[in-house]
Design an enzyme around this catalytic site. Structure first.
Site, short mmCIF file in Angstrom:
data_model
loop_
_atom_site.label_atom_id
_atom_site.label_comp_id
_atom_site.label_asym_id
_atom_site.label_seq_id
_atom_site.Cartn_x
_atom_site.Cartn_y
_atom_site.Cartn_z
N SER A 142 0.86 -1.19 0.00
CA SER A 142 0.00 0.00 0.00
C SER A 142 0.89 1.24 0.00
O SER A 142 2.02 1.19 0.51
CB SER A 142 -0.87 0.02 1.26
OG SER A 142 -1.46 1.30 1.41
N TYR A 155 -1.36 -0.61 10.33
CA TYR A 155 -1.49 -0.96 8.91
C TYR A 155 -0.25 -0.51 8.13
O TYR A 155 0.32 -1.28 7.35
CB TYR A 155 -2.75 -0.29 8.35
CG TYR A 155 -3.06 -0.61 6.90
CD1 TYR A 155 -3.63 -1.82 6.54
CD2 TYR A 155 -2.80 0.32 5.89
CE1 TYR A 155 -3.92 -2.11 5.21
CE2 TYR A 155 -3.09 0.05 4.57
CZ TYR A 155 -3.65 -1.17 4.22
OH TYR A 155 -3.94 -1.44 2.90
#
Ligand SMILES: NC(=O)c1ccc[n+]([C@@H]2O[C@H](COP(=O)([O-])OP(=O)(O)OC[C@H]3O[C@@H](n4cnc5c(N)ncnc54)[C@H](OP(=O)(O)O)[C@@H]3O)[C@@H](O)[C@H]2O)c1
Length: 244
Positions: A142, A155
């Site tokens: 990501s 995350y």
């Protein structure tokens, strides 16, 4: 570099990006294990589409937070389809929390699904790929790995960890026809993580001016899988959010 006939294990096949990628793999003639966590219908739909195209496919289930799941998924895939040539570790868990609120449970689960499971999957498939002289491992990262992102520190850290992981693995298998890469997307709509752009477009500034599409992630991923000279790389796909 043909994908046709290769055996692929795709995790997160029941999600938005996984669905698009699954359909690209079917179109390319791969024989795929469409692994999922809880949404069986989406994964079984991909199996049906593969079967309609004359391709063997299965949909193994498992919670990737459980450290035993990766080896079991690999075992079930090999039993059903044969040795794995392509691993796409795409499943991801994200629960949005401020750094002040992240509790050990959210931290552990995020790191377990997003980092430990990809490692255990790669650890299970790489020796066979090396032995057979061909293989592809692709991690779904990501933009948060670079920028910190908006989901939370757990995350971002889990995705950044994938980069260290691939940089360790890639050179160790590169001389055996095996590539290890990651795609780092941002703000892909049509997924459960980001269901749809709000009316009036994205709230965040994105140079391209819109959210990305699962098919665009799938296109880049397929190009990575087809390219035997591309390894040890993280490819950003973020509408220009994070130039590198
Ligand atoms: N959408 C974005 O904007 C965006 C941006 C950057 C990176 N990504 C990454 O892209 C990847 C795909 O996500 P997506 O956008 O397609 O979101 P999604 O639609 O929410 O799909 C997530 C997938 O991961 C699976 N999964 C989650 N937790 C799991 C667990 N504990 N065990 C097994 N499977 C699990 C889900 O399975 P079930 O639903 O069956 O449980 C689902 O198939 C993820 O790694 C995500 O971090 C997405």
């Amino acid at each position: 570099m043909d994908i046709a006939g290769r055996v692929a294990l795709l995790t997160g096949a029941s999600g938005g990006i996984g669905g698009a990628l699954g359909r690209r793999l079917i179109a390319a003639g791969a024989r795929v294990a469409f692994a999922y966590g809880s949404h069986s219908e989406e994964a079984e739909q991909l199996v049906a589409e593969a079967n309609d195209a004359g391709l063997d496919a299965v949909a193994p289930a498992g919670d990737l937070a459980d450290p035993g799941t990766p080896a079991r998924l690999v075992g079930e895939t090999v039993e059903a389809l044969g040795p794995i040539n392509i691993l796409i570790s795409n499943a991801g868990y994200s629960v949005r929390q401020e750094y002040t609120d992240v509790d050990p449970r959210a931290w552990e689960r995020t790191l377990a699904v997003n980092l430990r499971a990809p490692f255990l999957l790669a650890q299970a498939v790489l020796p066979g790929m090396v032995e057979r002289g061909w293989g592809r491992v692709l991690f779904m990262s990501s933009v948060a790995a670079f920028t910190g992102g908006v989901v939370g520190p757990h995350y971002a850290a889990s995705k950044a960890g994938l980069h260290g992981l691939l940089h360790h693995l890639a050179p160790r298998v590169a001389g055996h026809g095996v590539t290890v890469n990651a795609v780092a997307p941002a703000l892909i709509e049509g997924t459960r993580m980001l269901p749809a752009a709000p009316d009036g477009g994205p709230a965040l500034p994105i140079p391209v001016g819109r959210y990305g599409r699962p098919e665009e992630v799938a296109d880049l991923s397929m190009a990575v899988l087809r390219n035997g000279y591309l390894t040890d790389q993280v490819l950003g796909l973020d509408g220009g959010i994070h130039p590198r």
